[in-house]
Structure formats: C-alpha cells, structure tokens
Design a protein around this motif. Structure first.
Motif, PDB file in Angstrom:
ATOM      1  N   HIS A  77      24.327   4.857   0.029  1.00 55.07           N
ATOM      2  CA  HIS A  77      23.846   5.202  -1.305  1.00 55.07           C
ATOM      3  C   HIS A  77      23.393   3.924  -1.998  1.00 55.07           C
ATOM      4  O   HIS A  77      24.188   3.053  -2.314  1.00 55.07           O
ATOM      5  CB  HIS A  77      24.995   5.855  -2.083  1.00 55.07           C
ATOM      6  N   SER A  78      22.081   3.791  -2.186  1.00 51.85           N
ATOM      7  CA  SER A  78      21.519   2.566  -2.757  1.00 51.85           C
ATOM      8  C   SER A  78      20.515   2.935  -3.845  1.00 51.85           C
ATOM      9  O   SER A  78      19.298   2.916  -3.635  1.00 51.85           O
ATOM     10  CB  SER A  78      20.846   1.722  -1.669  1.00 51.85           C
ATOM     11  N   PRO A  79      21.007   3.288  -5.020  1.00 53.17           N
ATOM     12  CA  PRO A  79      20.140   3.780  -6.086  1.00 53.17           C
ATOM     13  C   PRO A  79      19.544   2.656  -6.919  1.00 53.17           C
ATOM     14  O   PRO A  79      19.956   1.501  -6.837  1.00 53.17           O
ATOM     15  CB  PRO A  79      21.100   4.620  -6.941  1.00 53.17           C
ATOM     16  N   SER A  80      18.588   3.018  -7.720  1.00 58.84           N
ATOM     17  CA  SER A  80      18.011   2.103  -8.707  1.00 58.84           C
ATOM     18  C   SER A  80      17.515   2.955  -9.861  1.00 58.84           C
ATOM     19  O   SER A  80      17.632   4.185  -9.850  1.00 58.84           O
ATOM     20  CB  SER A  80      16.859   1.302  -8.090  1.00 58.84           C
ATOM     21  N   THR A  81      16.931   2.301 -10.837  1.00 57.88           N
ATOM     22  CA  THR A  81      16.286   3.054 -11.908  1.00 57.88           C
ATOM     23  C   THR A  81      15.032   3.738 -11.376  1.00 57.88           C
ATOM     24  O   THR A  81      14.456   3.337 -10.359  1.00 57.88           O
ATOM     25  CB  THR A  81      15.891   2.133 -13.070  1.00 57.88           C
ATOM     26  N   ARG A  82      14.606   4.755 -12.087  1.00 57.83           N
ATOM     27  CA  ARG A  82      13.374   5.465 -11.713  1.00 57.83           C
ATOM     28  C   ARG A  82      12.183   4.520 -11.736  1.00 57.83           C
ATOM     29  O   ARG A  82      11.298   4.593 -10.870  1.00 57.83           O
ATOM     30  CB  ARG A  82      13.162   6.640 -12.666  1.00 57.83           C
ATOM     31  N   GLU A  83      12.173   3.618 -12.697  1.00 60.27           N
ATOM     32  CA  GLU A  83      11.054   2.686 -12.834  1.00 60.27           C
ATOM     33  C   GLU A  83      10.936   1.800 -11.590  1.00 60.27           C
ATOM     34  O   GLU A  83       9.821   1.541 -11.094  1.00 60.27           O
ATOM     35  CB  GLU A  83      11.229   1.829 -14.084  1.00 60.27           C
ATOM     36  N   LEU A  84      12.058   1.323 -11.072  1.00 59.51           N
ATOM     37  CA  LEU A  84      12.028   0.483  -9.879  1.00 59.51           C
ATOM     38  C   LEU A  84      11.680   1.284  -8.638  1.00 59.51           C
ATOM     39  O   LEU A  84      10.954   0.818  -7.759  1.00 59.51           O
ATOM     40  CB  LEU A  84      13.378  -0.205  -9.689  1.00 59.51           C
ATOM     41  N   LYS A  85      12.209   2.512  -8.556  1.00 59.26           N
ATOM     42  CA  LYS A  85      11.984   3.311  -7.351  1.00 59.26           C
ATOM     43  C   LYS A  85      10.529   3.724  -7.211  1.00 59.26           C
ATOM     44  O   LYS A  85      10.021   3.892  -6.096  1.00 59.26           O
ATOM     45  CB  LYS A  85      12.895   4.544  -7.370  1.00 59.26           C
ATOM     46  N   PHE A  86       9.851   3.885  -8.334  1.00 59.67           N
ATOM     47  CA  PHE A  86       8.446   4.289  -8.298  1.00 59.67           C
ATOM     48  C   PHE A  86       7.524   3.174  -8.783  1.00 59.67           C
ATOM     49  O   PHE A  86       6.386   3.430  -9.180  1.00 59.67           O
ATOM     50  CB  PHE A  86       8.241   5.568  -9.109  1.00 59.67           C
ATOM     51  N   ALA A  87       8.021   1.934  -8.742  1.00 56.45           N
ATOM     52  CA  ALA A  87       7.188   0.796  -9.143  1.00 56.45           C
ATOM     53  C   ALA A  87       5.937   0.734  -8.268  1.00 56.45           C
ATOM     54  O   ALA A  87       5.980   0.989  -7.060  1.00 56.45           O
ATOM     55  CB  ALA A  87       7.975  -0.502  -9.011  1.00 56.45           C
ATOM     56  N   GLY A  88       4.817   0.397  -8.878  1.00 55.58           N
ATOM     57  CA  GLY A  88       3.571   0.308  -8.117  1.00 55.58           C
ATOM     58  C   GLY A  88       2.890   1.633  -7.898  1.00 55.58           C
ATOM     59  O   GLY A  88       1.906   1.703  -7.154  1.00 55.58           O
ATOM     60  N   ASP A  89       3.439   2.709  -8.483  1.00 54.06           N
ATOM     61  CA  ASP A  89       2.787   4.019  -8.403  1.00 54.06           C
ATOM     62  C   ASP A  89       2.503   4.415  -6.953  1.00 54.06           C
ATOM     63  O   ASP A  89       1.371   4.730  -6.583  1.00 54.06           O
ATOM     64  CB  ASP A  89       1.500   4.024  -9.236  1.00 54.06           C
ATOM     65  N   GLY A  90       3.562   4.364  -6.142  1.00 51.59           N
ATOM     66  CA  GLY A  90       3.424   4.776  -4.752  1.00 51.59           C
ATOM     67  C   GLY A  90       3.170   3.646  -3.780  1.00 51.59           C
ATOM     68  O   GLY A  90       2.936   3.906  -2.588  1.00 51.59           O
ATOM     69  N   ASP A  91       3.247   2.419  -4.204  1.00 53.10           N
ATOM     70  CA  ASP A  91       3.056   1.265  -3.318  1.00 53.10           C
ATOM     71  C   ASP A  91       4.398   0.901  -2.676  1.00 53.10           C
ATOM     72  O   ASP A  91       5.327   0.484  -3.367  1.00 53.10           O
ATOM     73  CB  ASP A  91       2.512   0.083  -4.119  1.00 53.10           C
ATOM     74  N   PHE A  92       4.481   1.053  -1.360  1.00 49.35           N
ATOM     75  CA  PHE A  92       5.745   0.777  -0.659  1.00 49.35           C
ATOM     76  C   PHE A  92       6.104  -0.707  -0.689  1.00 49.35           C
ATOM     77  O   PHE A  92       7.256  -1.068  -0.480  1.00 49.35           O
ATOM     78  CB  PHE A  92       5.664   1.290   0.784  1.00 49.35           C
ATOM     79  N   GLY A  93       5.153  -1.559  -0.964  1.00 48.90           N
ATOM     80  CA  GLY A  93       5.454  -2.973  -1.073  1.00 48.90           C
ATOM     81  C   GLY A  93       6.128  -3.345  -2.371  1.00 48.90           C
ATOM     82  O   GLY A  93       6.812  -4.371  -2.457  1.00 48.90           O
ATOM     83  N   LEU A  94       5.983  -2.522  -3.391  1.00 48.95           N
ATOM     84  CA  LEU A  94       6.505  -2.835  -4.716  1.00 48.95           C
ATOM     85  C   LEU A  94       7.736  -2.019  -5.087  1.00 48.95           C
ATOM     86  O   LEU A  94       8.559  -2.462  -5.892  1.00 48.95           O
ATOM     87  CB  LEU A  94       5.417  -2.622  -5.779  1.00 48.95           C
ATOM     88  N   ALA A  95       7.877  -0.814  -4.532  1.00 47.93           N
ATOM     89  CA  ALA A  95       8.990   0.066  -4.892  1.00 47.93           C
ATOM     90  C   ALA A  95      10.305  -0.463  -4.323  1.00 47.93           C
ATOM     91  O   ALA A  95      10.332  -1.068  -3.245  1.00 47.93           O
ATOM     92  CB  ALA A  95       8.725   1.474  -4.374  1.00 47.93           C
ATOM     93  N   GLY A  99       0.801  -1.211   0.000  1.00 49.53           N
ATOM     94  CA  GLY A  99       0.000   0.000   0.000  1.00 49.53           C
ATOM     95  C   GLY A  99       0.831   1.258   0.000  1.00 49.53           C
ATOM     96  O   GLY A  99       2.052   1.243   0.056  1.00 49.53           O
ATOM     97  N   ALA A 100       0.130   2.385  -0.078  1.00 47.46           N
ATOM     98  CA  ALA A 100       0.785   3.678  -0.236  1.00 47.46           C
ATOM     99  C   ALA A 100       0.940   4.442   1.069  1.00 47.46           C
ATOM    100  O   ALA A 100       1.545   5.509   1.079  1.00 47.46           O
ATOM    101  CB  ALA A 100      -0.007   4.527  -1.230  1.00 47.46           C
ATOM    102  N   VAL A 101       0.432   3.929   2.175  1.00 50.98           N
ATOM    103  CA  VAL A 101       0.458   4.667   3.442  1.00 50.98           C
ATOM    104  C   VAL A 101       1.816   4.490   4.104  1.00 50.98           C
ATOM    105  O   VAL A 101       2.211   3.362   4.440  1.00 50.98           O
ATOM    106  CB  VAL A 101      -0.672   4.193   4.376  1.00 50.98           C
ATOM    107  N   TYR A 102       2.546   5.603   4.279  1.00 54.35           N
ATOM    108  CA  TYR A 102       3.898   5.481   4.820  1.00 54.35           C
ATOM    109  C   TYR A 102       3.888   4.913   6.233  1.00 54.35           C
ATOM    110  O   TYR A 102       4.751   4.108   6.602  1.00 54.35           O
ATOM    111  CB  TYR A 102       4.628   6.834   4.804  1.00 54.35           C
ATOM    112  N   ASP A 103       2.910   5.279   7.028  1.00 53.61           N
ATOM    113  CA  ASP A 103       2.857   4.757   8.404  1.00 53.61           C
ATOM    114  C   ASP A 103       2.724   3.239   8.424  1.00 53.61           C
ATOM    115  O   ASP A 103       3.290   2.565   9.288  1.00 53.61           O
ATOM    116  CB  ASP A 103       1.691   5.403   9.156  1.00 53.61           C
ATOM    117  N   ASP A 104       1.998   2.681   7.461  1.00 53.33           N
ATOM    118  CA  ASP A 104       1.899   1.220   7.384  1.00 53.33           C
ATOM    119  C   ASP A 104       3.258   0.601   7.065  1.00 53.33           C
ATOM    120  O   ASP A 104       3.604  -0.472   7.581  1.00 53.33           O
ATOM    121  CB  ASP A 104       0.880   0.807   6.314  1.00 53.33           C
TER     122      ASP A 104
END
Length: 471
Positions: free
Chosen positions: A333-351, A222-227
């Motif tokens: 420093h732990s980077p990734s591609t933009r696609e991976l960092k924002f995978a799931g359109d804001g879903d913290f389980g997928l990014a 999900g997208a809720v940071y507190d979760d």
C-alpha cells in the motif's frame, strides 16, 4: 496447540468473548467451532455449542454464509506519517486495514519524514502511531548509505524493528537514497552479524539507465503504458535479484525480495532456495489482479515500480505462489495525494508510483484465487500465517502472542468473512486517506463483516491497538 483443541470439550469454557461459526480455520482446516477469548488471547476452542464460563461477555454466532478466519498480517504498508501525513496517516491506514480484514501491519521506513533510519526517527513513528492505530502496528527500519557502519542498524534492531529495507535503485524520495551493489554487500554483512533481515526493492539502476536510453522521451515519459513497462523491463528485476543472491551467498544472511513482478526471476529464486540460501519472496495483489494489456494509456493510478506486466506473466506468478516459490503476498500500500498520483495529466514519468490497496488486498487475492480454484485457506497461508512467520510473529515467542492463526494461546485477531459476497469497488467508500486506487470499479468477492483485534471489535470507538516489536 492441537492438544488444547477438543471437539468434545464439555462443561464451561473461560472467555470474555466467544465467536461461533460453522466454519472456523483451525490447524489449516475448516471446522464448526466456538473460539473463546480472554485478555486478548484465544484460551479455548470448543464445539460449536460449548458453554462459556463468562456469560456476560459478547457471544457472537456468525451466519451460515460467514467464516471465522485469522486476521491478515500485512507486512508491507507505507503509512507516511509523520512528515507526509497528507498522503496517508495511521488513523486512516489502520481503519482501512481493519475494514479489509487486516489486523496487523508492518510500516515501511519511507515515505515518512524523517525516514526510519535511526532510533530517534523510530521513536517519532511510534509516538505518531500509538494514539491513532486501531490495528496492531510494527515497523521496518531502513538501510541507506548514511547509516551503514555507524551502529544505527544494530541500534534499530535492538529497538525492535522487524528488519531493514533497502532500495537498489532510486526510491523516489531524496531522504531515502539507494544502495550501490557494493553497499548492498556491506549491509548484508552488517546485518548477518546479528541475523537481521534485509528486505529489498530489487531493481538495478544500470539496467534502468540502459532501458531509458532506448526510449525517445527518457525514463517512463509520456502517457503510453507500454512505454512505461519498457522503461522497466524484466532484466531490471532479475539483475538486482542476482545481486541479492550473491550477497546471501557471501554472508549467509537473510533477505526478502519485495513486490516481485517479473516471472523471469523465478528460476533464479528457485535455484537460490535449492542452494539453501535464506531467501524469501513476496508478490502483491495488483500483480495478481491486473495485466498490462488491460491498462489504458494515461491511467497513472496503475503506476507502480516494478510495473504490472502482461497476462502470461501474471499467471506464472500465480503458479509460483501455488508451488511455493513465492512465499507470501503483501499489499505494498503506497498511497499519495490525488494531485501527485495524476501529476502530468496521464504522464507516467511525472505521476507518483504506488498502488493504494490496503483495504482491498486480501479480497483481491481471494477473488483471483477463487477464480483459479485455489481454496481460501491457501490465501490465508500467504497473507496471514505466512506473513506473520516472515516477521517472526508466528510462534508467540516474543512479547506478542502468535499471530496469523486461530489457536489456543494465539492473539485473538479474528475476522468474520463472507467469502461468496460479490461487490464492486467504489474508491470513494474506502477508508484510506485519498480516494485514488487502481482497484476502483473492480468486481471482487468477499465481505468483511467484523474484525476483532486482540478480542476487541474494531469500531469508531475502538481503543488504540498495540505497537509491536521484533521478538
């Protein structure tokens, strides 16, 4: 070293490079001085107007708003090359480092493919880094189930890695599996036999599973940071750190806890140190800069493991740095591609989880320290001399001259820095490969005006820097 530093040094001083400044950090204090360099090493520190014996070389006088400081030693960097170079590579990472005043990095054994768990994989890493790196680069090895008891750890140690990273919970990449508690103890025993350093991602998988069971969408979904924070509560870290302490108590070895985010673990750390166990601890700029209450839901550029916690926790981490409970600060420093960092359109389980901040790490910590009345020399103690000492590069006992300090005989890794210059972070102007960072838009202070590695000014035409091995 102090005996070689003369305020009243008269006559000519040898050097291929001279840098002069009204404020130079020498022996932990700021003083007006000239720093004279030959063959990549500081050969003399004299008065501000001391004459150099080699007048044909560069002779640089810093403006009054700049200080001369030792280069930052970042002991926690994921470069990812070879194998995932689209995430980050040595060319982009080391240029980002130099732009942020970092003159030495130590590369993590993942997320490259293959991971640095064998000497053959280390050789691939070194071959990738050698022609591209504009700052000095060392390497960590990895401790995984498949290389315990095989002789690979000792072989990597003998080949010059600075220590061995282990995860106590899933790493996020299949090729770098985590150690069970039993395997943690086995790794600690094996490393203790040759005094190797174990560096640990300390999160306990049993506690992660227990936390996930209490969330309706599973772990970090999900997208809720507190979760997301609730999916990795502080007990996840404290339990894992207790396992590390138990392994040290059994073996007498050395261990370093990576990226501490939980202030609740500080009592365990203090007790272990008081007991005489050889435990060191780091935290990271993002844990010292951000707080959970300021992170919007769906803002997965802030996702990292362990997570950024609340404001009160952040201030306890600062206090633990000041009192010495936490030893050093490194970027992770732990980077990734933009696609991976924002995978799931804001879903913290997928990014993808990881903060890209190598170029900003020192200035982010300095900005926070300045706001709390902590002087610049303390920050350099955490990020330059402290990290150099952690990896064994602080005393010049190996093939490389001492790092993390400006002293006669030390490496001429120098940074001209304007500590009061404000700026707003623009992620598109940063040098790391993918334009994603939690620091985008942050208001920080500090301008890196010039970086010298081994006495060579880092420019687009700079030659490759050195590959480092454990002393």
């Amino acid at each position: 070293m102090a005996d070689a530093v003369a305020d009243d040094l008269a006559g000519d001083l040898a050097g291929d490079l001279v840098v002069r400044a009204e404020r130079v950090l020498v022996d932990g204090a700021w003083r007006a001085a000239s720093v004279h360099v030959r063959d990549g090493v500081v050969v003399a520190i004299g008065s501000l107007d001391a004459v150099a014996a080699s007048p044909g070389g560069p002779d640089v006088t810093l403006p009054a708003d700049q200080v001369l400081m030792p280069g930052v030693v970042d002991s926690h960097v994921h470069v990812n090359e070879p194998g995932r170079t689209e995430w980050e590579g040595f060319a982009s990472a080391t240029r980002a480092a130099a732009a942020g005043g970092v003159t030495t990095i130590v590369d993590m054994p993942l997320n490259s493919v293959p991971p640095t768990t064998t000497v053959a994989a280390l050789q691939l890493k070194r071959a990738s880094a050698a022609p591209q790196s504009v700052v000095d680069v060392g390497f960590w090895g990895g401790a995984v189930p498949g290389n315990l008891g095989t002789g690979d750890l000792r072989a990597l140690h003998d080949a010059g890695v600075f220590g061995f990273k282990a995860f106590l919970s899933p790493s996020g990449v299949d090729e770098f599996p985590h150690l069970s508690t039993e395997q943690l103890h086995a790794a600690a025993r094996e490393l203790a036999a040759f005094d190797g350093l174990l560096i640990v991602h300390a999160e306990d998988p049993g506690e992660l599973d227990a936390a996930a069971a209490g969330l309706p969408e599973g772990p970090a979904g999900g997208a809720v940071y507190d979760d997301f924070v609730r999916s990795r509560p502080e007990v996840v870290e404290t339990t894992a750190i207790e396992h590390v302490v138990e392994a040290l108590r059994e073996t007498g070895g050395r261990a370093h806890v990576l990226h501490l985010s939980s202030a609740r673990a500080l009592d365990t750390i203090r007790a272990a140190k008081a007991e005489g166990l050889r435990l060191t601890v780091e935290t990271c700029p993002h844990y010292l800069t951000f707080d959970a209450g300021s992170i919007a839901d769906g803002a997965t550029q802030f996702k990292c493991c362990p997570p950024i916690r609340d404001e009160a926790n952040r201030e306890l981490l600062w206090a633990a740095l000041v009192d010495g409970t936490i030893d050093v600060v490194a970027s992770d420093h732990s980077p990734s591609t933009r696609e991976l960092k924002f995978a799931g359109d804001g879903d913290f389980g997928l990014a993808w989880g990881g903060i890209a901040g190598l170029e900003l790490s020192f200035r982010a910590v300095w900005s926070g320290a300045r706001a709390r009345g902590v002087p610049l020399e303390r920050v350099l103690g955490w990020m330059s001399s402290g990290t150099a000492d952690l990896v064994g590069l602080g005393d010049g006992s190996g093939a490389s001259p001492a790092k993390g300090r400006i002293a006669v005989g030390a490496a001429a890794d120098l940074v001209a820095f304007a500590p009061e210059e404000p700026f707003t972070v623009d992620v598109t102007a940063l040098a790391h490969r993918n334009p994603v960072s939690a620091f985008d838009g942050a208001e920080l202070v500090g301008l890196v005006a010039a970086t010298w590695v081994g006495g060579v000014l880092v420019t687009d035409a700079a030659p490759p820097a050195r590959l480092l091995t454990r002393p």
